[in-house]
Design an enzyme around this catalytic site. Structure first.
Site, short mmCIF file in Angstrom:
data_model
loop_
_atom_site.label_atom_id
_atom_site.label_comp_id
_atom_site.label_asym_id
_atom_site.label_seq_id
_atom_site.Cartn_x
_atom_site.Cartn_y
_atom_site.Cartn_z
CG ASP A 214 -7.21 -4.38 3.99
OD1 ASP A 214 -8.21 -4.29 4.72
OD2 ASP A 214 -7.05 -3.69 2.98
CG ASP B 119 -12.45 -6.52 6.08
OD1 ASP B 119 -12.15 -5.87 7.11
OD2 ASP B 119 -12.69 -5.99 4.99
CE LYS C 17 0.87 -18.89 -0.86
NZ LYS C 17 0.30 -20.18 -0.44
CE1 TYR D 198 -3.03 -2.99 0.15
CE2 TYR D 198 -3.74 -2.32 2.32
CZ TYR D 198 -3.85 -3.16 1.24
OH TYR D 198 -4.78 -4.17 1.25
CG ASP E 258 -2.69 -20.74 1.28
OD1 ASP E 258 -1.80 -20.43 2.11
OD2 ASP E 258 -2.54 -21.65 0.45
#
Length: 341
Positions: free
Chosen positions: A236, A240, A179, A132, A212
């Protein structure tokens, strides 16, 4: 008096942040609200203004920031939100995004197995690096050979300080999520920081999951997590997901903090929700619980717990908005929390 800067923002932001201010004011602990109600999409569309230098001076002079929401469908440029949210995060160095996910009532869980519903964990997300930071660009734009590149930025300084915060915040265990099996370079950096800093905390159970698998585990057995620490983009997404497992975004709170300076920005997770703005139906509990997190930062732990308890009792009694199983509007849901106080 302790001054709190308030940015109501867009959409349902002004509606929910008003209820948060009502609840905080009800505590009678000498809070004064400096409301920057001109920082919104209407001002941006009118004259291009976002967060000006004078606004930042007002923000810096306060003990914390309470934010409603930023975002408006009339604004097509991503620059508007970036110039407010990312400016606050970067200039105040709010490197920790702290998002608790706690089930307020058993009826709110989307999971079938009652034994696995009681999620009560915290997502610690690195907040100033990652994808970001806007490093990258586009070449041959508008052609069949258009190429877009976004670079993920990770530094030893940034990664180590957010992992260090997560380890200090935990009582029992921390799970680091990356990851590294596919995103090699930043993955190796996160792994090294994780190993180096973890050695100083032998009292904690330290685990590692690829992102994942972590997403799958949050649905399969969310109660198994206490603290999750990860990078900006993974955090992020996972936060959620955790909020939905805990009953929905409407009651999800968050804090963007710098633990060393004490600077903090507190906001509900749900966003500006323009489809219900002005209808009086928005859930104010995410904003109210964000206010409770602000109280924690001010050292007002008893008052923060009182606010959380009042929200819990209101939800249990179905004195809440429709998304939490009640029938109240925004203002009445806020009044329900006040009455529980």
């Amino acid at each position: 008096m302790t001054t709190i800067a308030v940015i109501p923002g867009d959409g349902i932001g002004p509606e929910v942040v008003e209820q948060a201010m009502v609840v905080l004011d009800r505590l009678g602990i000498g809070l004064k609200f400096d409301v920057l109600d001109h920082v919104n999409a209407t001002s941006y569309l009118r004259d291009g203004s976002t967060l000006e230098t004078a606004d930042m001076d007002r923000v810096r002079s306060g003990a914390g920031i309470l934010l409603g929401a930023i975002g408006d469908p009339r604004v097509r440029s991503v620059d508007y939100a970036r110039e407010i949210l990312l400016r606050l995060r970067f200039e105040l160095d709010l490197y920790v995004n702290y998002r608790p996910a706690r089930l307020l009532h058993d009826r709110l869980s989307p999971l079938r197995d009652p034994a696995r519903r009681a999620i009560d964990c915290v997502l610690v997300r690195e907040n100033t690096e990652g994808l970001y930071v806007d490093v990258g660009g586009t070449v041959r734009e508008g052609t069949d050979h258009e190429t877009a590149i976004d670079a993920e930025v990770s530094t030893y300084f940034g990664v180590s300080r957010v992992i260090g915060f997560a380890l200090r915040a935990a009582r029992h265990g921390v799970c680091m999520v990356d990851k590294a099996n596919a995103v090699r370079n930043s993955g190796e950096l996160w792994q090294r920081c994780w190993r180096d800093l973890g050695e100083a905390h032998p009292e904690l159970v330290k685990t590692h999951l690829y992102v994942d698998v972590a997403a799958m585990r949050l649905v399969e057995d969310p109660a198994s997590f206490e603290v999750i620490v990860t990078n900006n983009s993974y955090g992020d997404i996972l936060s959620d997901l955790a909020a939905q497992v805990a009953g929905g975004l409407g009651a999800a709170a968050s804090a963007n903090i710098n633990p060393e300076s004490g600077a903090g920005l507190y906001e509900p997770v749900h966003g500006s929700a323009p489809d219900i703005a002005g209808t009086g139906t928005a859930n104010p509990f995410g904003a109210i619980l964000s206010g409770a997190m602000l109280l924690d930062q001010l050292g007002r732990t008893d008052e923060a717990n009182a606010v959380r308890g009042a929200v819990d009792r209101a939800v249990a009694a179905r004195r809440c908005t429709v998304d939490l199983g009640g029938q109240l509007g925004t203002a009445d849901a806020g009044r329900a929390v006040v009455s529980e106080l």
